[in-house]
Design a protein around this motif. Structure first.
Motif, PDB file in Angstrom:
ATOM      1  N   LEU A   1       0.845  -1.189   0.000  1.00  0.00           N
ATOM      2  CA  LEU A   1       0.000   0.000   0.000  1.00  0.00           C
ATOM      3  C   LEU A   1       0.882   1.240   0.000  1.00  0.00           C
ATOM      4  O   LEU A   1       1.794   1.368   0.824  1.00  0.00           O
ATOM      5  N   VAL A   2       0.596   2.158  -0.921  1.00  0.00           N
ATOM      6  CA  VAL A   2       1.238   3.468  -0.934  1.00  0.00           C
ATOM      7  C   VAL A   2       0.198   4.508  -0.537  1.00  0.00           C
ATOM      8  O   VAL A   2      -0.912   4.522  -1.078  1.00  0.00           O
ATOM      9  N   VAL A   3       0.556   5.356   0.416  1.00  0.00           N
ATOM     10  CA  VAL A   3      -0.355   6.400   0.889  1.00  0.00           C
ATOM     11  C   VAL A   3       0.282   7.759   0.641  1.00  0.00           C
ATOM     12  O   VAL A   3       1.440   7.989   1.010  1.00  0.00           O
TER      13      VAL A   3
ATOM     14  N   ILE B   1       4.537   3.427  -7.048  1.00  0.00           N
ATOM     15  CA  ILE B   1       3.097   3.646  -7.188  1.00  0.00           C
ATOM     16  C   ILE B   1       2.508   2.675  -8.199  1.00  0.00           C
ATOM     17  O   ILE B   1       1.426   2.120  -8.002  1.00  0.00           O
ATOM     18  N   ALA B   2       3.218   2.453  -9.288  1.00  0.00           N
ATOM     19  CA  ALA B   2       2.719   1.537 -10.319  1.00  0.00           C
ATOM     20  C   ALA B   2       2.669   0.096  -9.819  1.00  0.00           C
ATOM     21  O   ALA B   2       1.763  -0.666 -10.180  1.00  0.00           O
ATOM     22  N   ALA B   3       3.609  -0.285  -8.987  1.00  0.00           N
ATOM     23  CA  ALA B   3       3.708  -1.679  -8.545  1.00  0.00           C
ATOM     24  C   ALA B   3       2.847  -2.001  -7.338  1.00  0.00           C
ATOM     25  O   ALA B   3       2.669  -3.176  -6.999  1.00  0.00           O
ATOM     26  N   ALA B   4       2.296  -0.992  -6.677  1.00  0.00           N
ATOM     27  CA  ALA B   4       1.539  -1.219  -5.446  1.00  0.00           C
ATOM     28  C   ALA B   4       0.218  -1.924  -5.736  1.00  0.00           C
ATOM     29  O   ALA B   4      -0.394  -1.742  -6.790  1.00  0.00           O
TER      30      ALA B   4
ATOM     31  N   THR C   1      -0.920   6.470 -13.182  1.00  0.00           N
ATOM     32  CA  THR C   1       0.273   5.661 -12.934  1.00  0.00           C
ATOM     33  C   THR C   1      -0.033   4.321 -12.272  1.00  0.00           C
ATOM     34  O   THR C   1       0.559   3.295 -12.621  1.00  0.00           O
ATOM     35  N   ALA C   2      -0.939   4.339 -11.298  1.00  0.00           N
ATOM     36  CA  ALA C   2      -1.187   3.133 -10.502  1.00  0.00           C
ATOM     37  C   ALA C   2      -1.855   2.048 -11.331  1.00  0.00           C
ATOM     38  O   ALA C   2      -2.752   2.320 -12.127  1.00  0.00           O
ATOM     39  N   ARG C   3      -1.418   0.809 -11.134  1.00  0.00           N
ATOM     40  CA  ARG C   3      -2.054  -0.332 -11.777  1.00  0.00           C
ATOM     41  C   ARG C   3      -2.917  -1.119 -10.792  1.00  0.00           C
ATOM     42  O   ARG C   3      -3.696  -1.972 -11.195  1.00  0.00           O
ATOM     43  N   GLY C   4      -2.755  -0.840  -9.531  1.00  0.00           N
ATOM     44  CA  GLY C   4      -3.581  -1.474  -8.510  1.00  0.00           C
ATOM     45  C   GLY C   4      -4.803  -0.640  -8.192  1.00  0.00           C
ATOM     46  O   GLY C   4      -5.187   0.254  -8.948  1.00  0.00           O
ATOM     47  N   VAL C   5      -5.426  -0.925  -7.079  1.00  0.00           N
ATOM     48  CA  VAL C   5      -6.603  -0.173  -6.646  1.00  0.00           C
ATOM     49  C   VAL C   5      -6.212   1.265  -6.347  1.00  0.00           C
ATOM     50  O   VAL C   5      -5.205   1.535  -5.690  1.00  0.00           O
ATOM     51  N   ARG C   6      -7.025   2.181  -6.838  1.00  0.00           N
ATOM     52  CA  ARG C   6      -6.798   3.602  -6.598  1.00  0.00           C
ATOM     53  C   ARG C   6      -7.902   4.087  -5.668  1.00  0.00           C
ATOM     54  O   ARG C   6      -9.085   4.021  -6.006  1.00  0.00           O
ATOM     55  N   ALA C   7      -7.505   4.583  -4.502  1.00  0.00           N
ATOM     56  CA  ALA C   7      -8.477   4.972  -3.479  1.00  0.00           C
ATOM     57  C   ALA C   7      -8.251   6.415  -3.054  1.00  0.00           C
ATOM     58  O   ALA C   7      -7.133   6.928  -3.093  1.00  0.00           O
ATOM     59  N   PHE C   8      -9.347   7.052  -2.650  1.00  0.00           N
ATOM     60  CA  PHE C   8      -9.274   8.382  -2.045  1.00  0.00           C
ATOM     61  C   PHE C   8      -9.740   8.249  -0.607  1.00  0.00           C
ATOM     62  O   PHE C   8     -10.803   7.682  -0.347  1.00  0.00           O
ATOM     63  N   TYR C   9      -8.943   8.746   0.327  1.00  0.00           N
ATOM     64  CA  TYR C   9      -9.297   8.679   1.742  1.00  0.00           C
ATOM     65  C   TYR C   9      -9.635  10.084   2.214  1.00  0.00           C
ATOM     66  O   TYR C   9      -8.757  10.931   2.373  1.00  0.00           O
ATOM     67  N   ASP C  10     -10.919  10.312   2.438  1.00  0.00           N
ATOM     68  CA  ASP C  10     -11.397  11.650   2.783  1.00  0.00           C
ATOM     69  C   ASP C  10     -11.590  11.757   4.283  1.00  0.00           C
ATOM     70  O   ASP C  10     -12.569  11.249   4.844  1.00  0.00           O
ATOM     71  N   ILE C  11     -10.680  12.441   4.930  1.00  0.00           N
ATOM     72  CA  ILE C  11     -10.755  12.664   6.363  1.00  0.00           C
ATOM     73  C   ILE C  11     -11.621  13.893   6.662  1.00  0.00           C
ATOM     74  O   ILE C  11     -11.884  14.212   7.813  1.00  0.00           O
ATOM     75  N   ASP C  12     -12.102  14.544   5.617  1.00  0.00           N
ATOM     76  CA  ASP C  12     -12.865  15.796   5.745  1.00  0.00           C
ATOM     77  C   ASP C  12     -14.104  15.796   4.855  1.00  0.00           C
ATOM     78  O   ASP C  12     -14.451  16.822   4.274  1.00  0.00           O
ATOM     79  N   THR C  13     -14.793  14.683   4.738  1.00  0.00           N
ATOM     80  CA  THR C  13     -15.814  14.515   3.693  1.00  0.00           C
ATOM     81  C   THR C  13     -16.838  15.642   3.615  1.00  0.00           C
ATOM     82  O   THR C  13     -17.067  16.182   2.517  1.00  0.00           O
ATOM     83  N   PRO C  14     -17.509  16.049   4.688  1.00  0.00           N
ATOM     84  CA  PRO C  14     -18.497  17.123   4.541  1.00  0.00           C
ATOM     85  C   PRO C  14     -17.878  18.429   4.038  1.00  0.00           C
ATOM     86  O   PRO C  14     -18.494  19.150   3.243  1.00  0.00           O
TER      87      PRO C  14
ATOM     88  N   PRO D   1     -12.284  -2.090 -18.820  1.00  0.00           N
ATOM     89  CA  PRO D   1     -11.593  -2.713 -19.955  1.00  0.00           C
ATOM     90  C   PRO D   1     -10.220  -2.076 -20.177  1.00  0.00           C
ATOM     91  O   PRO D   1     -10.058  -0.874 -20.115  1.00  0.00           O
ATOM     92  N   GLY D   2      -9.245  -2.946 -20.412  1.00  0.00           N
ATOM     93  CA  GLY D   2      -7.916  -2.457 -20.737  1.00  0.00           C
ATOM     94  C   GLY D   2      -7.054  -2.096 -19.553  1.00  0.00           C
ATOM     95  O   GLY D   2      -5.923  -1.673 -19.707  1.00  0.00           O
ATOM     96  N   ARG D   3      -7.638  -2.234 -18.333  1.00  0.00           N
ATOM     97  CA  ARG D   3      -6.845  -1.864 -17.167  1.00  0.00           C
ATOM     98  C   ARG D   3      -6.484  -3.114 -16.391  1.00  0.00           C
ATOM     99  O   ARG D   3      -7.335  -3.908 -16.039  1.00  0.00           O
ATOM    100  N   GLU D   4      -5.194  -3.299 -16.132  1.00  0.00           N
ATOM    101  CA  GLU D   4      -4.715  -4.468 -15.405  1.00  0.00           C
ATOM    102  C   GLU D   4      -4.511  -4.104 -13.957  1.00  0.00           C
ATOM    103  O   GLU D   4      -3.809  -3.159 -13.608  1.00  0.00           O
ATOM    104  N   LEU D   5      -5.145  -4.850 -13.067  1.00  0.00           N
ATOM    105  CA  LEU D   5      -4.964  -4.621 -11.647  1.00  0.00           C
ATOM    106  C   LEU D   5      -3.783  -5.438 -11.126  1.00  0.00           C
ATOM    107  O   LEU D   5      -3.665  -6.615 -11.410  1.00  0.00           O
ATOM    108  N   ALA D   6      -2.920  -4.752 -10.383  1.00  0.00           N
ATOM    109  CA  ALA D   6      -1.785  -5.455  -9.782  1.00  0.00           C
ATOM    110  C   ALA D   6      -2.234  -6.008  -8.442  1.00  0.00           C
ATOM    111  O   ALA D   6      -1.948  -5.462  -7.384  1.00  0.00           O
ATOM    112  N   VAL D   7      -2.985  -7.078  -8.492  1.00  0.00           N
ATOM    113  CA  VAL D   7      -3.589  -7.636  -7.293  1.00  0.00           C
ATOM    114  C   VAL D   7      -2.685  -8.722  -6.725  1.00  0.00           C
ATOM    115  O   VAL D   7      -2.294  -9.644  -7.430  1.00  0.00           O
TER     116      VAL D   7
END
Length: 366
Positions: free
Chosen positions: A3-5, A76-79, A101-114, A357-363
């Motif tokens: 995991l890259v944060v 980032i690409a290998a994570a 860049t990322a080939r794995g799951v791309r997530a957004f962590y919102d500590i301030d959502t509202p 389609p066309g996106r490879e996940l580095a799982v």
């Protein structure tokens, strides 16, 4: 799992609540056997106040600008997953870079959502742009409840999931010390919190001069009229939070206006205080009753009279009973270990979801 944060700050807790959140969560996540790399923008206001420059639970690196972030492209690409946090400097550009860049799951962590959603509604793109939201496979939100549906239906998130703040139970624990204050408050100054702080702490202090109060946190204006029985502390580092709470008969939780409107937006201070067995008096907002049971694990207050009743009328047995029940609730539901399990589950769900389609996940097998 690798995991890259990319977050606002891990190294400095000065003037932000992000650092303590990341520290608790990522320490517990690494404790489950995962590899974590945290990338932080090197900015002067945190450089002068770094209280964790060398974390022992993850790899940590500073980058000076967007160009320097490119040096981490291979990582980032290998994570297996890359997580961008709210309020990251140049967050929109960082988000685009990660999504490209990322080939794995791309997530957004919102500590301030509202706050984030209010900004988006008025066209503010400081750290997130509307067009980026569908490109994040997972939107992890400090706010639960109806806001998750809004993120999916209004803003196009493929998967919005609650990931509340938490507490490191090894760092925050009960201790028997002499009580210095009848009511404490720990939080950075915020204009939209100040009226509630006035109502639920300063007004009780004016009415009960024999009681002792404290407000700890930076950035309070010099023109605030503090009652004589209210002590001011500019900053309490995380290492001293447990002692601060232990020295408080009660502590106050005050929630920002955007969080009150959205509901389901707990502050990390709630869980930290409860972990130290300090009973909490909180302002009222939707969803709080799903985190703690009112009158049993937490006291809800609308007025100065509500606060003064607890401070002056509660017997010690009741005060301790509420604190003990809140402590058990945190151990069961709000520890960093519990949140790390939830993060792992959300990331694995996103990894096994159908990819575009066309996106490879580095799982990788977790």
């Amino acid at each position: 799992m690798k995991l890259v944060v990319l977050g606002l700050s891990l190294s400095s807790s000065w003037g932000n609540g992000h650092a303590t959140t990341y520290r608790a969560l990522l320490r517990a996540f690494a404790g489950r056997g995962h590899d974590v790399l945290f990338l932080e923008r090197d900015v002067p206001w945190y450089a002068n106040h770094r209280d964790l420059p060398n974390p022992d639970f993850c790899r940590f690196a500073l980058y000076r600008d967007l160009a320097a972030l490119g040096e981490w492209s291979d990582e980032i690409a290998a994570a297996d997953a890359v997580m961008v946090g709210s309020y990251v400097p140049d967050g929109v550009a960082v988000g685009r870079f990660v999504q490209d860049t990322a080939r794995g799951v791309r997530a957004f962590y919102d500590i301030d959502t509202p706050v984030t959603l209010a900004r988006l509604e008025r066209g503010d793109r400081e750290y997130l742009a509307p067009e980026l939201i569908p490109g994040y496979d997972l939107y992890l939100s400090f706010t639960g409840g109806p806001t998750l549906r809004t993120l999916e239906r209004r803003w196009g998130s493929p998967a919005a999931r609650a990931l509340y703040c938490s507490v490191d139970m090894d760092a925050y624990r009960p201790s028997e010390v002499e009580k210095r204050w009848d009511l404490s408050y720990l939080g950075t100054y915020s204009p939209d919190r100040q009226p509630t702080l006035e109502r639920l702490l300063l007004e009780p202090a004016r009415r009960a001069s024999h009681l002792r109060f404290v407000v700890a946190g930076p950035q309070y204006p010099a023109d605030i009229d503090w009652p004589a029985n209210v002590e001011r502390m500019d900053h309490v580092p995380p290492s001293e939070h447990p002692a601060f709470y232990a020295a408080s008969r009660f502590t106050l939780n005050v929630t920002r206006a955007d969080m009150v409107r959205a509901g389901f937006s707990p502050s990390v201070r709630l869980f930290e205080a409860a972990a130290c067995a300090t009973p909490i008096i909180s302002d009222v907002w939707p969803g709080l009753d799903q985190l703690f049971e009112p009158d049993s694990e937490i006291l809800l207050a609308d007025t100065a009279e509500d606060v003064l009743a607890a401070l002056t009328e509660w017997p010690e047995t009741r005060r301790r009973a509420v604190a003990d029940r809140a402590l058990e609730r945190v151990r069961r539901s709000h520890s960093a270990r519990r949140r790390a399990e939830e993060l792992e589950s959300h990331l694995l769900d996103a990894m096994t979801a159908a990819s575009p389609p066309g996106r490879e996940l580095a799982v990788a097998q977790a």
